[in-house]
Design a protein around this motif. Structure first.
Motif, PDB file in Angstrom:
ATOM      1  N   GLU A 350       0.841  -1.187   0.000  1.00  0.00           N
ATOM      2  CA  GLU A 350       0.000   0.000   0.000  1.00  0.00           C
ATOM      3  C   GLU A 350       0.880   1.241   0.000  1.00  0.00           C
ATOM      4  O   GLU A 350       1.883   1.305   0.710  1.00  0.00           O
ATOM      5  N   VAL A 351       0.497   2.233  -0.809  1.00  0.00           N
ATOM      6  CA  VAL A 351       1.316   3.430  -0.975  1.00  0.00           C
ATOM      7  C   VAL A 351       0.532   4.652  -0.506  1.00  0.00           C
ATOM      8  O   VAL A 351      -0.589   4.908  -0.964  1.00  0.00           O
ATOM      9  N   GLY A 352       1.130   5.363   0.420  1.00  0.00           N
ATOM     10  CA  GLY A 352       0.560   6.616   0.907  1.00  0.00           C
ATOM     11  C   GLY A 352       1.600   7.708   0.876  1.00  0.00           C
ATOM     12  O   GLY A 352       2.726   7.510   0.386  1.00  0.00           O
ATOM     13  N   ALA A 353       1.261   8.861   1.418  1.00  0.00           N
ATOM     14  CA  ALA A 353       2.206   9.987   1.416  1.00  0.00           C
ATOM     15  C   ALA A 353       3.492   9.635   2.163  1.00  0.00           C
ATOM     16  O   ALA A 353       4.574  10.104   1.811  1.00  0.00           O
ATOM     17  N   GLY A 354       3.382   8.759   3.167  1.00  0.00           N
ATOM     18  CA  GLY A 354       4.547   8.447   3.984  1.00  0.00           C
ATOM     19  C   GLY A 354       5.605   7.634   3.272  1.00  0.00           C
ATOM     20  O   GLY A 354       6.802   7.783   3.564  1.00  0.00           O
ATOM     21  N   ASN A 355       5.227   6.758   2.348  1.00  0.00           N
ATOM     22  CA  ASN A 355       6.228   5.919   1.674  1.00  0.00           C
ATOM     23  C   ASN A 355       6.295   6.164   0.169  1.00  0.00           C
ATOM     24  O   ASN A 355       6.903   5.383  -0.561  1.00  0.00           O
ATOM     25  N   LEU A 356       5.672   7.247  -0.305  1.00  0.00           N
ATOM     26  CA  LEU A 356       5.740   7.569  -1.728  1.00  0.00           C
ATOM     27  C   LEU A 356       7.179   7.772  -2.186  1.00  0.00           C
ATOM     28  O   LEU A 356       7.529   7.485  -3.341  1.00  0.00           O
ATOM     29  N   ALA A 357       8.043   8.206  -1.272  1.00  0.00           N
ATOM     30  CA  ALA A 357       9.452   8.409  -1.610  1.00  0.00           C
ATOM     31  C   ALA A 357      10.115   7.114  -2.058  1.00  0.00           C
ATOM     32  O   ALA A 357      11.067   7.138  -2.853  1.00  0.00           O
ATOM     33  N   ASN A 358       9.645   5.979  -1.580  1.00  0.00           N
ATOM     34  CA  ASN A 358      10.216   4.707  -2.020  1.00  0.00           C
ATOM     35  C   ASN A 358       9.980   4.472  -3.512  1.00  0.00           C
ATOM     36  O   ASN A 358      10.844   3.958  -4.223  1.00  0.00           O
ATOM     37  N   LEU A 359       8.786   4.845  -3.999  1.00  0.00           N
ATOM     38  CA  LEU A 359       8.513   4.713  -5.429  1.00  0.00           C
ATOM     39  C   LEU A 359       9.391   5.653  -6.236  1.00  0.00           C
ATOM     40  O   LEU A 359       9.883   5.280  -7.309  1.00  0.00           O
ATOM     41  N   ARG A 360       9.586   6.862  -5.724  1.00  0.00           N
ATOM     42  CA  ARG A 360      10.450   7.808  -6.432  1.00  0.00           C
ATOM     43  C   ARG A 360      11.878   7.264  -6.514  1.00  0.00           C
ATOM     44  O   ARG A 360      12.544   7.384  -7.549  1.00  0.00           O
ATOM     45  N   ALA A 361      12.337   6.653  -5.417  1.00  0.00           N
ATOM     46  CA  ALA A 361      13.696   6.100  -5.409  1.00  0.00           C
ATOM     47  C   ALA A 361      13.816   4.928  -6.367  1.00  0.00           C
ATOM     48  O   ALA A 361      14.861   4.726  -7.000  1.00  0.00           O
ATOM     49  N   ALA A 362      12.741   4.152  -6.531  1.00  0.00           N
ATOM     50  CA  ALA A 362      12.772   2.986  -7.419  1.00  0.00           C
ATOM     51  C   ALA A 362      12.966   3.376  -8.878  1.00  0.00           C
ATOM     52  O   ALA A 362      13.370   2.552  -9.702  1.00  0.00           O
ATOM     53  N   ARG A 363      12.707   4.640  -9.212  1.00  0.00           N
ATOM     54  CA  ARG A 363      12.907   5.104 -10.594  1.00  0.00           C
ATOM     55  C   ARG A 363      14.376   5.058 -10.996  1.00  0.00           C
ATOM     56  O   ARG A 363      14.707   5.091 -12.181  1.00  0.00           O
ATOM     57  N   GLU A 364      15.260   4.982 -10.001  1.00  0.00           N
ATOM     58  CA  GLU A 364      16.694   4.915 -10.281  1.00  0.00           C
ATOM     59  C   GLU A 364      17.114   3.537 -10.772  1.00  0.00           C
ATOM     60  O   GLU A 364      18.248   3.351 -11.223  1.00  0.00           O
ATOM     61  N   ALA A 365      16.225   2.569 -10.700  1.00  0.00           N
ATOM     62  CA  ALA A 365      16.578   1.185 -11.048  1.00  0.00           C
ATOM     63  C   ALA A 365      16.689   0.997 -12.553  1.00  0.00           C
ATOM     64  O   ALA A 365      15.878   1.525 -13.315  1.00  0.00           O
ATOM     65  N   ASP A 366      17.694   0.241 -12.968  1.00  0.00           N
ATOM     66  CA  ASP A 366      17.805  -0.158 -14.370  1.00  0.00           C
ATOM     67  C   ASP A 366      16.847  -1.299 -14.694  1.00  0.00           C
ATOM     68  O   ASP A 366      16.381  -1.441 -15.825  1.00  0.00           O
ATOM     69  N   SER A 367      16.578  -2.150 -13.697  1.00  0.00           N
ATOM     70  CA  SER A 367      15.713  -3.306 -13.905  1.00  0.00           C
ATOM     71  C   SER A 367      14.756  -3.423 -12.728  1.00  0.00           C
ATOM     72  O   SER A 367      15.192  -3.497 -11.573  1.00  0.00           O
ATOM     73  N   VAL A 368      13.445  -3.444 -13.000  1.00  0.00           N
ATOM     74  CA  VAL A 368      12.429  -3.447 -11.955  1.00  0.00           C
ATOM     75  C   VAL A 368      11.509  -4.661 -12.120  1.00  0.00           C
ATOM     76  O   VAL A 368      11.068  -4.968 -13.227  1.00  0.00           O
ATOM     77  N   VAL A 369      11.219  -5.315 -11.007  1.00  0.00           N
ATOM     78  CA  VAL A 369      10.205  -6.367 -10.953  1.00  0.00           C
ATOM     79  C   VAL A 369       9.058  -5.841 -10.094  1.00  0.00           C
ATOM     80  O   VAL A 369       9.254  -5.542  -8.911  1.00  0.00           O
ATOM     81  N   VAL A 370       7.893  -5.700 -10.688  1.00  0.00           N
ATOM     82  CA  VAL A 370       6.722  -5.166  -9.990  1.00  0.00           C
ATOM     83  C   VAL A 370       5.803  -6.329  -9.632  1.00  0.00           C
ATOM     84  O   VAL A 370       5.323  -7.037 -10.519  1.00  0.00           O
ATOM     85  N   VAL A 371       5.573  -6.521  -8.348  1.00  0.00           N
ATOM     86  CA  VAL A 371       4.710  -7.605  -7.880  1.00  0.00           C
ATOM     87  C   VAL A 371       3.294  -7.062  -7.737  1.00  0.00           C
ATOM     88  O   VAL A 371       3.059  -6.114  -6.988  1.00  0.00           O
ATOM     89  N   GLU A 372       2.376  -7.662  -8.449  1.00  0.00           N
ATOM     90  CA  GLU A 372       1.004  -7.158  -8.430  1.00  0.00           C
ATOM     91  C   GLU A 372       0.025  -8.281  -8.142  1.00  0.00           C
ATOM     92  O   GLU A 372      -0.145  -9.183  -8.953  1.00  0.00           O
ATOM     93  N   GLU A 373      -0.587  -8.207  -6.988  1.00  0.00           N
ATOM     94  CA  GLU A 373      -1.639  -9.151  -6.635  1.00  0.00           C
ATOM     95  C   GLU A 373      -2.992  -8.445  -6.600  1.00  0.00           C
ATOM     96  O   GLU A 373      -4.010  -9.022  -6.938  1.00  0.00           O
ATOM     97  N   ARG A 374      -2.971  -7.175  -6.201  1.00  0.00           N
ATOM     98  CA  ARG A 374      -4.174  -6.343  -6.206  1.00  0.00           C
ATOM     99  C   ARG A 374      -3.970  -5.199  -7.188  1.00  0.00           C
ATOM    100  O   ARG A 374      -2.851  -4.702  -7.347  1.00  0.00           O
ATOM    101  N   PRO A 375      -5.032  -4.739  -7.822  1.00  0.00           N
ATOM    102  CA  PRO A 375      -4.887  -3.555  -8.669  1.00  0.00           C
ATOM    103  C   PRO A 375      -4.333  -2.389  -7.851  1.00  0.00           C
ATOM    104  O   PRO A 375      -4.678  -2.228  -6.675  1.00  0.00           O
ATOM    105  N   PHE A 376      -3.490  -1.584  -8.471  1.00  0.00           N
ATOM    106  CA  PHE A 376      -2.831  -0.522  -7.717  1.00  0.00           C
ATOM    107  C   PHE A 376      -3.832   0.484  -7.161  1.00  0.00           C
ATOM    108  O   PHE A 376      -3.618   1.034  -6.071  1.00  0.00           O
TER     109      PHE A 376
END
Length: 425
Positions: A350-376
Protein backbone atom coordinates in the motif's frame (compact mmCIF):
# COMPACT_ATOMS: atom_id res chain seq x y z
CA UNK A 1 -10.64 -45.95 8.09
CA UNK A 2 -7.41 -47.10 6.41
CA UNK A 3 -4.65 -49.02 8.18
CA UNK A 4 -1.37 -49.88 6.47
CA UNK A 5 0.81 -52.26 8.43
CA UNK A 6 4.44 -52.96 7.42
CA UNK A 7 3.63 -53.08 3.72
CA UNK A 8 6.33 -54.06 1.23
CA UNK A 9 5.81 -54.32 -2.53
CA UNK A 10 8.29 -55.55 -5.11
CA UNK A 11 7.76 -54.87 -8.82
CA UNK A 12 10.05 -56.09 -11.57
CA UNK A 13 12.69 -57.10 -9.07
CA UNK A 14 12.70 -53.65 -7.42
CA UNK A 15 11.48 -53.00 -3.89
CA UNK A 16 9.05 -50.09 -4.46
CA UNK A 17 7.59 -50.01 -0.94
CA UNK A 18 9.50 -51.20 2.06
CA UNK A 19 7.96 -51.37 5.52
CA UNK A 20 5.29 -48.68 5.09
CA UNK A 21 3.14 -48.29 8.19
CA UNK A 22 0.55 -45.55 8.67
CA UNK A 23 -3.13 -44.95 9.39
CA UNK A 24 -5.69 -42.57 7.93
CA UNK A 25 -8.50 -41.57 10.25
CA UNK A 26 -12.13 -41.11 9.20
CA UNK A 27 -12.85 -37.81 7.48
CA UNK A 28 -9.21 -36.81 6.99
CA UNK A 29 -7.65 -35.54 3.76
CA UNK A 30 -4.16 -37.05 3.59
CA UNK A 31 -1.75 -36.14 0.81
CA UNK A 32 1.02 -38.41 -0.43
CA UNK A 33 4.00 -36.31 -1.53
CA UNK A 34 7.49 -37.18 -2.65
CA UNK A 35 9.75 -37.38 -5.68
CA UNK A 36 8.93 -39.36 -8.81
CA UNK A 37 9.38 -43.07 -8.19
CA UNK A 38 8.85 -42.73 -4.45
CA UNK A 39 6.01 -45.27 -4.46
CA UNK A 40 2.95 -43.00 -4.17
CA UNK A 41 0.95 -44.67 -6.96
CA UNK A 42 2.00 -48.13 -5.79
CA UNK A 43 0.77 -47.35 -2.28
CA UNK A 44 -2.61 -46.19 -3.62
CA UNK A 45 -2.95 -49.35 -5.73
CA UNK A 46 -2.11 -51.46 -2.68
CA UNK A 47 -4.74 -49.69 -0.57
CA UNK A 48 -7.29 -50.36 -3.30
CA UNK A 49 -6.32 -54.03 -3.46
CA UNK A 50 -5.15 -53.97 -7.08
CA UNK A 51 -1.67 -54.93 -5.86
CA UNK A 52 -1.16 -57.59 -3.20
CA UNK A 53 1.73 -56.68 -0.88
CA UNK A 54 4.66 -59.06 -0.63
CA UNK A 55 4.65 -58.37 3.09
CA UNK A 56 2.25 -56.68 5.48
CA UNK A 57 -1.44 -55.92 5.32
CA UNK A 58 -3.88 -53.16 4.34
CA UNK A 59 -7.19 -52.86 6.19
CA UNK A 60 -10.12 -50.68 5.17
CA UNK A 61 -12.92 -50.22 7.66
CA UNK A 62 -11.27 -52.80 9.89
CA UNK A 63 -11.18 -55.62 7.31
CA UNK A 64 -8.16 -56.78 5.31
CA UNK A 65 -8.55 -55.67 1.70
CA UNK A 66 -7.41 -59.12 0.62
CA UNK A 67 -10.47 -60.66 2.29
CA UNK A 68 -12.99 -58.45 0.48
CA UNK A 69 -14.72 -59.34 -2.75
CA UNK A 70 -14.21 -56.98 -5.64
CA UNK A 71 -17.74 -55.61 -5.25
CA UNK A 72 -17.39 -55.15 -1.50
CA UNK A 73 -14.03 -53.38 -1.89
CA UNK A 74 -15.63 -51.07 -4.46
CA UNK A 75 -18.32 -50.17 -1.95
CA UNK A 76 -15.68 -49.00 0.49
CA UNK A 77 -13.07 -47.34 -1.73
CA UNK A 78 -13.43 -45.36 -4.97
CA UNK A 79 -10.44 -44.49 -7.12
CA UNK A 80 -9.61 -41.64 -9.50
CA UNK A 81 -6.56 -42.87 -11.48
CA UNK A 82 -3.86 -40.70 -13.00
CA UNK A 83 -4.29 -42.36 -16.39
CA UNK A 84 -7.56 -41.03 -17.82
CA UNK A 85 -7.47 -43.27 -20.93
CA UNK A 86 -10.78 -45.05 -21.44
CA UNK A 87 -11.21 -47.62 -24.20
CA UNK A 88 -15.00 -47.66 -24.42
CA UNK A 89 -17.06 -45.16 -26.42
CA UNK A 90 -19.96 -44.46 -24.05
CA UNK A 91 -21.55 -41.07 -23.38
CA UNK A 92 -20.15 -39.17 -20.39
CA UNK A 93 -23.31 -39.73 -18.35
CA UNK A 94 -23.05 -43.49 -18.78
CA UNK A 95 -19.39 -43.38 -17.79
CA UNK A 96 -20.36 -41.62 -14.56
CA UNK A 97 -23.19 -44.08 -13.96
CA UNK A 98 -20.64 -46.91 -13.98
CA UNK A 99 -19.83 -45.77 -10.45
CA UNK A 100 -23.10 -47.40 -9.37
CA UNK A 101 -21.99 -50.83 -10.65
CA UNK A 102 -21.03 -52.21 -7.19
CA UNK A 103 -24.64 -51.75 -6.09
CA UNK A 104 -26.31 -53.51 -9.03
CA UNK A 105 -26.69 -57.06 -10.14
CA UNK A 106 -25.58 -55.98 -13.60
CA UNK A 107 -24.84 -52.68 -15.33
CA UNK A 108 -27.59 -50.76 -17.05
CA UNK A 109 -27.53 -47.28 -18.61
CA UNK A 110 -28.56 -44.22 -16.59
CA UNK A 111 -31.78 -43.81 -18.60
CA UNK A 112 -32.94 -47.41 -18.03
CA UNK A 113 -36.27 -47.87 -16.26
CA UNK A 114 -34.62 -50.59 -14.20
CA UNK A 115 -32.32 -48.10 -12.56
CA UNK A 116 -33.75 -46.89 -9.31
CA UNK A 117 -34.25 -43.31 -8.24
CA UNK A 118 -31.35 -43.44 -5.78
CA UNK A 119 -28.86 -44.34 -8.51
CA UNK A 120 -30.11 -41.61 -10.82
CA UNK A 121 -29.92 -39.01 -8.05
CA UNK A 122 -26.35 -39.95 -7.12
CA UNK A 123 -25.25 -39.78 -10.75
CA UNK A 124 -26.92 -36.40 -11.23
CA UNK A 125 -25.41 -35.01 -8.03
CA UNK A 126 -21.92 -36.27 -8.93
CA UNK A 127 -22.08 -34.66 -12.37
CA UNK A 128 -23.30 -31.40 -10.91
CA UNK A 129 -20.55 -31.21 -8.29
CA UNK A 130 -17.82 -31.91 -10.83
CA UNK A 131 -19.32 -29.61 -13.50
CA UNK A 132 -19.53 -32.20 -16.26
CA UNK A 133 -23.25 -31.98 -16.90
CA UNK A 134 -22.83 -29.64 -19.87
CA UNK A 135 -21.27 -32.43 -21.93
CA UNK A 136 -23.25 -35.37 -20.52
CA UNK A 137 -24.23 -36.64 -23.97
CA UNK A 138 -20.78 -36.39 -25.54
CA UNK A 139 -18.67 -39.49 -25.99
CA UNK A 140 -16.10 -40.02 -23.26
CA UNK A 141 -13.46 -40.41 -25.99
CA UNK A 142 -14.34 -36.98 -27.44
CA UNK A 143 -13.70 -34.84 -24.35
CA UNK A 144 -10.36 -33.29 -23.40
CA UNK A 145 -7.96 -34.82 -20.91
CA UNK A 146 -8.92 -32.33 -18.23
CA UNK A 147 -12.63 -32.93 -18.80
CA UNK A 148 -12.07 -36.68 -18.67
CA UNK A 149 -10.30 -36.27 -15.32
CA UNK A 150 -13.42 -34.56 -13.97
CA UNK A 151 -15.63 -37.32 -15.41
CA UNK A 152 -13.59 -39.94 -13.54
CA UNK A 153 -13.96 -37.92 -10.37
CA UNK A 154 -17.71 -37.77 -10.95
CA UNK A 155 -17.75 -41.56 -11.41
CA UNK A 156 -15.94 -41.95 -8.09
CA UNK A 157 -18.43 -39.65 -6.35
CA UNK A 158 -21.35 -41.60 -7.83
CA UNK A 159 -19.78 -44.71 -6.31
CA UNK A 160 -20.65 -43.20 -2.91
CA UNK A 161 -17.88 -44.81 -0.85
CA UNK A 162 -16.60 -43.74 2.58
CA UNK A 163 -13.03 -43.56 1.21
CA UNK A 164 -11.66 -41.91 -1.93
CA UNK A 165 -8.22 -42.44 -3.49
CA UNK A 166 -6.85 -39.98 -6.06
CA UNK A 167 -3.65 -40.33 -8.06
CA UNK A 168 -2.42 -36.88 -9.17
CA UNK A 169 -5.99 -35.53 -9.49
CA UNK A 170 -4.86 -32.16 -10.91
CA UNK A 171 -2.25 -33.43 -13.39
CA UNK A 172 -4.37 -32.81 -16.52
CA UNK A 173 -6.09 -29.65 -15.31
CA UNK A 174 -5.46 -25.95 -15.80
CA UNK A 175 -4.90 -23.86 -12.67
CA UNK A 176 -8.57 -22.87 -12.47
CA UNK A 177 -9.79 -26.48 -12.44
CA UNK A 178 -6.93 -27.57 -10.19
CA UNK A 179 -8.25 -25.23 -7.52
CA UNK A 180 -11.89 -26.19 -8.16
CA UNK A 181 -11.07 -29.89 -7.96
CA UNK A 182 -9.15 -29.63 -4.70
CA UNK A 183 -11.79 -27.31 -3.23
CA UNK A 184 -14.34 -30.04 -3.98
CA UNK A 185 -12.15 -32.77 -2.48
CA UNK A 186 -11.66 -30.58 0.59
CA UNK A 187 -15.46 -30.22 0.87
CA UNK A 188 -15.86 -34.01 0.63
CA UNK A 189 -13.43 -34.51 3.49
CA UNK A 190 -15.23 -31.87 5.55
CA UNK A 191 -18.45 -33.81 4.91
CA UNK A 192 -16.84 -36.95 6.39
CA UNK A 193 -15.26 -38.75 3.43
CA UNK A 194 -11.77 -40.15 3.98
CA UNK A 195 -9.42 -39.01 1.21
CA UNK A 196 -5.91 -40.11 0.26
CA UNK A 197 -4.36 -38.33 -2.73
CA UNK A 198 -0.98 -38.40 -4.41
CA UNK A 199 -0.20 -34.74 -5.16
CA UNK A 200 2.96 -33.57 -6.91
CA UNK A 201 2.47 -29.85 -6.13
CA UNK A 202 3.70 -29.40 -2.56
CA UNK A 203 2.02 -26.02 -2.14
CA UNK A 204 -1.39 -27.30 -3.22
CA UNK A 205 -0.93 -30.28 -0.90
CA UNK A 206 -0.01 -28.00 2.01
CA UNK A 207 -2.99 -25.74 1.41
CA UNK A 208 -5.71 -28.39 1.09
CA UNK A 209 -4.60 -31.46 3.07
CA UNK A 210 -5.07 -32.08 6.77
CA UNK A 211 -1.97 -34.29 6.87
CA UNK A 212 0.85 -35.36 4.58
CA UNK A 213 2.95 -38.49 4.17
CA UNK A 214 6.36 -37.83 2.60
CA UNK A 215 7.55 -40.88 0.67
CA UNK A 216 11.07 -41.40 -0.63
CA UNK A 217 12.91 -44.59 -1.45
CA UNK A 218 9.79 -46.64 -0.75
CA UNK A 219 9.56 -45.44 2.86
CA UNK A 220 7.58 -42.82 4.75
CA UNK A 221 10.19 -40.24 5.73
CA UNK A 222 7.84 -37.85 7.53
CA UNK A 223 4.21 -37.90 8.64
CA UNK A 224 1.95 -35.27 10.17
CA UNK A 225 0.58 -31.82 9.44
CA UNK A 226 1.97 -29.95 6.39
CA UNK A 227 4.12 -27.60 8.45
CA UNK A 228 5.84 -30.55 10.15
CA UNK A 229 6.29 -32.69 7.04
CA UNK A 230 7.44 -29.94 4.68
CA UNK A 231 10.41 -28.94 6.81
CA UNK A 232 13.48 -27.89 4.85
CA UNK A 233 15.63 -30.78 6.08
CA UNK A 234 12.94 -33.31 5.13
CA UNK A 235 12.62 -31.85 1.64
CA UNK A 236 16.37 -31.75 1.05
CA UNK A 237 16.72 -35.39 2.10
CA UNK A 238 13.75 -36.59 0.01
CA UNK A 239 14.15 -34.48 -3.13
CA UNK A 240 17.92 -33.87 -3.01
CA UNK A 241 17.37 -30.17 -3.54
CA UNK A 242 17.39 -26.98 -1.51
CA UNK A 243 14.12 -25.27 -0.67
CA UNK A 244 12.85 -22.47 1.50
CA UNK A 245 9.72 -23.10 3.56
CA UNK A 246 7.67 -20.16 4.76
CA UNK A 247 4.07 -19.02 5.09
CA UNK A 248 2.16 -17.87 2.02
CA UNK A 249 1.54 -14.12 2.39
CA UNK A 250 -2.15 -14.45 1.44
CA UNK A 251 -3.36 -17.89 2.54
CA UNK A 252 -1.03 -18.33 5.51
CA UNK A 253 -0.47 -21.97 4.56
CA UNK A 254 2.96 -23.60 4.39
CA UNK A 255 4.71 -22.54 1.19
CA UNK A 256 7.70 -24.20 -0.48
CA UNK A 257 10.07 -22.46 -2.91
CA UNK A 258 12.75 -24.58 -4.61
CA UNK A 259 16.12 -22.91 -4.90
CA UNK A 260 18.97 -23.27 -7.36
CA UNK A 261 22.32 -24.51 -6.19
CA UNK A 262 23.91 -22.02 -3.81
CA UNK A 263 26.72 -20.11 -5.55
CA UNK A 264 30.26 -20.30 -4.24
CA UNK A 265 31.16 -17.69 -1.63
CA UNK A 266 33.30 -15.82 -4.16
CA UNK A 267 30.59 -15.99 -6.82
CA UNK A 268 27.69 -13.89 -5.50
CA UNK A 269 24.35 -14.46 -7.23
CA UNK A 270 23.74 -10.73 -7.62
CA UNK A 271 22.36 -7.71 -5.79
CA UNK A 272 18.65 -7.16 -5.24
CA UNK A 273 16.92 -4.25 -3.50
CA UNK A 274 13.40 -4.84 -2.21
CA UNK A 275 10.74 -2.19 -1.60
CA UNK A 276 8.11 -3.56 0.75
CA UNK A 277 6.47 -3.00 4.09
CA UNK A 278 3.72 -4.36 6.28
CA UNK A 279 4.82 -7.97 5.92
CA UNK A 280 4.55 -8.02 2.12
CA UNK A 281 8.13 -9.19 1.51
CA UNK A 282 9.15 -11.26 4.54
CA UNK A 283 8.99 -14.53 2.62
CA UNK A 284 10.71 -13.03 -0.41
CA UNK A 285 13.58 -11.73 1.73
CA UNK A 286 14.07 -15.21 3.11
CA UNK A 287 13.98 -16.82 -0.34
CA UNK A 288 16.36 -14.34 -1.98
CA UNK A 289 18.81 -14.54 0.90
CA UNK A 290 18.78 -18.34 0.90
CA UNK A 291 19.37 -18.32 -2.86
CA UNK A 292 22.62 -16.41 -2.37
CA UNK A 293 21.60 -12.91 -3.44
CA UNK A 294 23.00 -9.86 -1.69
CA UNK A 295 19.75 -8.29 -0.50
CA UNK A 296 18.91 -4.83 0.74
CA UNK A 297 15.47 -3.57 1.74
CA UNK A 298 13.74 -0.32 2.61
CA UNK A 299 12.97 2.20 3.55
CA UNK A 300 11.03 0.57 6.40
CA UNK A 301 9.73 2.01 9.64
CA UNK A 302 10.99 0.69 12.95
CA UNK A 303 8.56 -1.97 14.15
CA UNK A 304 7.62 -3.15 10.66
CA UNK A 305 7.48 -6.96 10.41
CA UNK A 306 9.49 -6.87 7.17
CA UNK A 307 12.25 -5.01 9.01
CA UNK A 308 12.24 -7.64 11.76
CA UNK A 309 12.67 -10.34 9.11
CA UNK A 310 15.49 -8.42 7.42
CA UNK A 311 17.36 -8.05 10.69
CA UNK A 312 16.90 -11.73 11.57
CA UNK A 313 18.54 -12.56 8.23
CA UNK A 314 21.31 -10.01 8.65
CA UNK A 315 20.24 -7.98 5.61
CA UNK A 316 21.09 -4.37 4.82
CA UNK A 317 18.03 -2.24 5.65
CA UNK A 318 17.23 1.44 5.29
CA UNK A 319 15.10 2.53 8.24
CA UNK A 320 12.92 5.37 9.45
CA UNK A 321 11.44 6.23 12.82
CA UNK A 322 8.16 4.51 13.76
CA UNK A 323 5.17 5.94 11.84
CA UNK A 324 7.36 8.65 10.29
CA UNK A 325 7.30 9.37 6.53
CA UNK A 326 10.34 8.40 4.50
CA UNK A 327 12.54 11.46 4.83
CA UNK A 328 15.09 12.95 2.46
CA UNK A 329 18.08 11.20 4.02
CA UNK A 330 16.39 7.78 3.88
CA UNK A 331 15.28 8.39 0.30
CA UNK A 332 18.87 9.10 -0.75
CA UNK A 333 20.00 5.89 0.96
CA UNK A 334 17.35 3.90 -0.91
CA UNK A 335 18.35 5.51 -4.21
CA UNK A 336 21.98 4.55 -3.61
CA UNK A 337 21.06 0.91 -2.97
CA UNK A 338 18.73 0.83 -6.00
CA UNK A 339 21.53 2.10 -8.26
CA UNK A 340 23.92 -0.54 -6.90
CA UNK A 341 21.38 -3.37 -7.32
CA UNK A 342 21.11 -5.62 -10.36
CA UNK A 343 17.34 -5.68 -9.85
CA UNK A 344 14.80 -3.86 -7.71
CA UNK A 345 11.58 -5.50 -6.53
CA UNK A 346 8.51 -3.35 -5.83
CA UNK A 347 6.13 -5.40 -3.69
CA UNK A 348 2.34 -5.38 -3.67
CA UNK A 349 2.45 -2.73 -0.95
CA UNK A 350 0.00 0.00 0.00
CA UNK A 351 1.32 3.43 -0.98
CA UNK A 352 0.56 6.62 0.91
CA UNK A 353 2.21 9.99 1.42
CA UNK A 354 4.55 8.45 3.98
CA UNK A 355 6.23 5.92 1.67
CA UNK A 356 5.74 7.57 -1.73
CA UNK A 357 9.45 8.41 -1.61
CA UNK A 358 10.22 4.71 -2.02
CA UNK A 359 8.51 4.71 -5.43
CA UNK A 360 10.45 7.81 -6.43
CA UNK A 361 13.70 6.10 -5.41
CA UNK A 362 12.77 2.99 -7.42
CA UNK A 363 12.91 5.10 -10.59
CA UNK A 364 16.69 4.91 -10.28
CA UNK A 365 16.58 1.18 -11.05
CA UNK A 366 17.80 -0.16 -14.37
CA UNK A 367 15.71 -3.31 -13.90
CA UNK A 368 12.43 -3.45 -11.96
CA UNK A 369 10.20 -6.37 -10.95
CA UNK A 370 6.72 -5.17 -9.99
CA UNK A 371 4.71 -7.61 -7.88
CA UNK A 372 1.00 -7.16 -8.43
CA UNK A 373 -1.64 -9.15 -6.64
CA UNK A 374 -4.17 -6.34 -6.21
CA UNK A 375 -4.89 -3.56 -8.67
CA UNK A 376 -2.83 -0.52 -7.72
CA UNK A 377 -5.87 1.72 -7.37
CA UNK A 378 -7.05 -0.49 -4.48
CA UNK A 379 -3.88 0.26 -2.51
CA UNK A 380 -3.06 3.77 -3.68
CA UNK A 381 -3.60 6.41 -1.00
CA UNK A 382 -1.22 8.99 -2.49
CA UNK A 383 -3.24 10.12 -5.49
CA UNK A 384 -2.23 10.83 -9.07
CA UNK A 385 1.48 11.24 -8.36
CA UNK A 386 1.70 7.69 -7.04
CA UNK A 387 -0.39 6.37 -9.92
CA UNK A 388 1.93 8.00 -12.47
CA UNK A 389 5.05 6.61 -10.75
CA UNK A 390 3.57 3.13 -10.55
CA UNK A 391 2.53 3.22 -14.20
CA UNK A 392 6.05 4.28 -15.23
CA UNK A 393 7.68 1.47 -13.21
CA UNK A 394 5.21 -1.10 -14.53
CA UNK A 395 5.72 -0.11 -18.17
CA UNK A 396 9.48 -0.52 -18.07
CA UNK A 397 9.62 -3.43 -15.64
CA UNK A 398 8.35 -6.99 -15.28
CA UNK A 399 4.87 -7.18 -13.73
CA UNK A 400 4.36 -10.58 -12.09
CA UNK A 401 2.19 -12.33 -9.53
CA UNK A 402 3.62 -13.32 -6.13
CA UNK A 403 4.39 -16.89 -7.22
CA UNK A 404 6.53 -15.73 -10.16
CA UNK A 405 8.73 -13.22 -8.34
CA UNK A 406 11.76 -15.44 -7.85
CA UNK A 407 11.96 -16.41 -11.53
CA UNK A 408 11.53 -12.79 -12.59
CA UNK A 409 14.36 -11.72 -10.29
CA UNK A 410 16.62 -14.41 -11.74
CA UNK A 411 15.91 -13.14 -15.26
CA UNK A 412 16.38 -9.49 -14.31
CA UNK A 413 19.70 -10.13 -12.58
CA UNK A 414 20.97 -12.26 -15.48
CA UNK A 415 20.10 -9.50 -17.97
CA UNK A 416 21.77 -6.87 -15.79
CA UNK A 417 24.96 -8.91 -15.55
CA UNK A 418 24.96 -9.45 -19.32
CA UNK A 419 24.54 -5.73 -19.91
CA UNK A 420 27.39 -4.95 -17.48
CA UNK A 421 29.71 -7.39 -19.28
CA UNK A 422 28.87 -5.78 -22.64
CA UNK A 423 29.62 -2.32 -21.30
CA UNK A 424 32.94 -3.49 -19.85
CA UNK A 425 33.97 -4.94 -23.20
Amino acid sequence: MIEIDDVAVELGGNRVLDGVTTTVEDGRFVGLVGPNGAGKTTLLRTIHGVLAPDRGEVRVGGDPVSSLSSKEASRRVAVVPQDTTLSFDFPVEEAVAMGRHPYRSRFSGPQSSREDTSDRERVRSAMERTEVGDFAERSITAVSGGERQRVLLARALAQDTPALLLDEPTASLDINHQVRTLELVRELADEGKTVVAAIHDLNLAAHYCDELRLLAGGEIRASGDPETVLAEDHLEAAFDTRAVVSSHPVTGSTYVTALPERPAEDDQAGRVHVVGGGGTVSRLLYVLSAAGYEVSVGALNEGDSDLETARSLGLDAVTEEPFAPVGEAARREVEARVREADATVLADVEVGAGNLANLRAAREADSVVVVEERPFDERNYAGSDAAALYRELSERGRVVGPDAVFGAVEEAVAESETQTNVEME
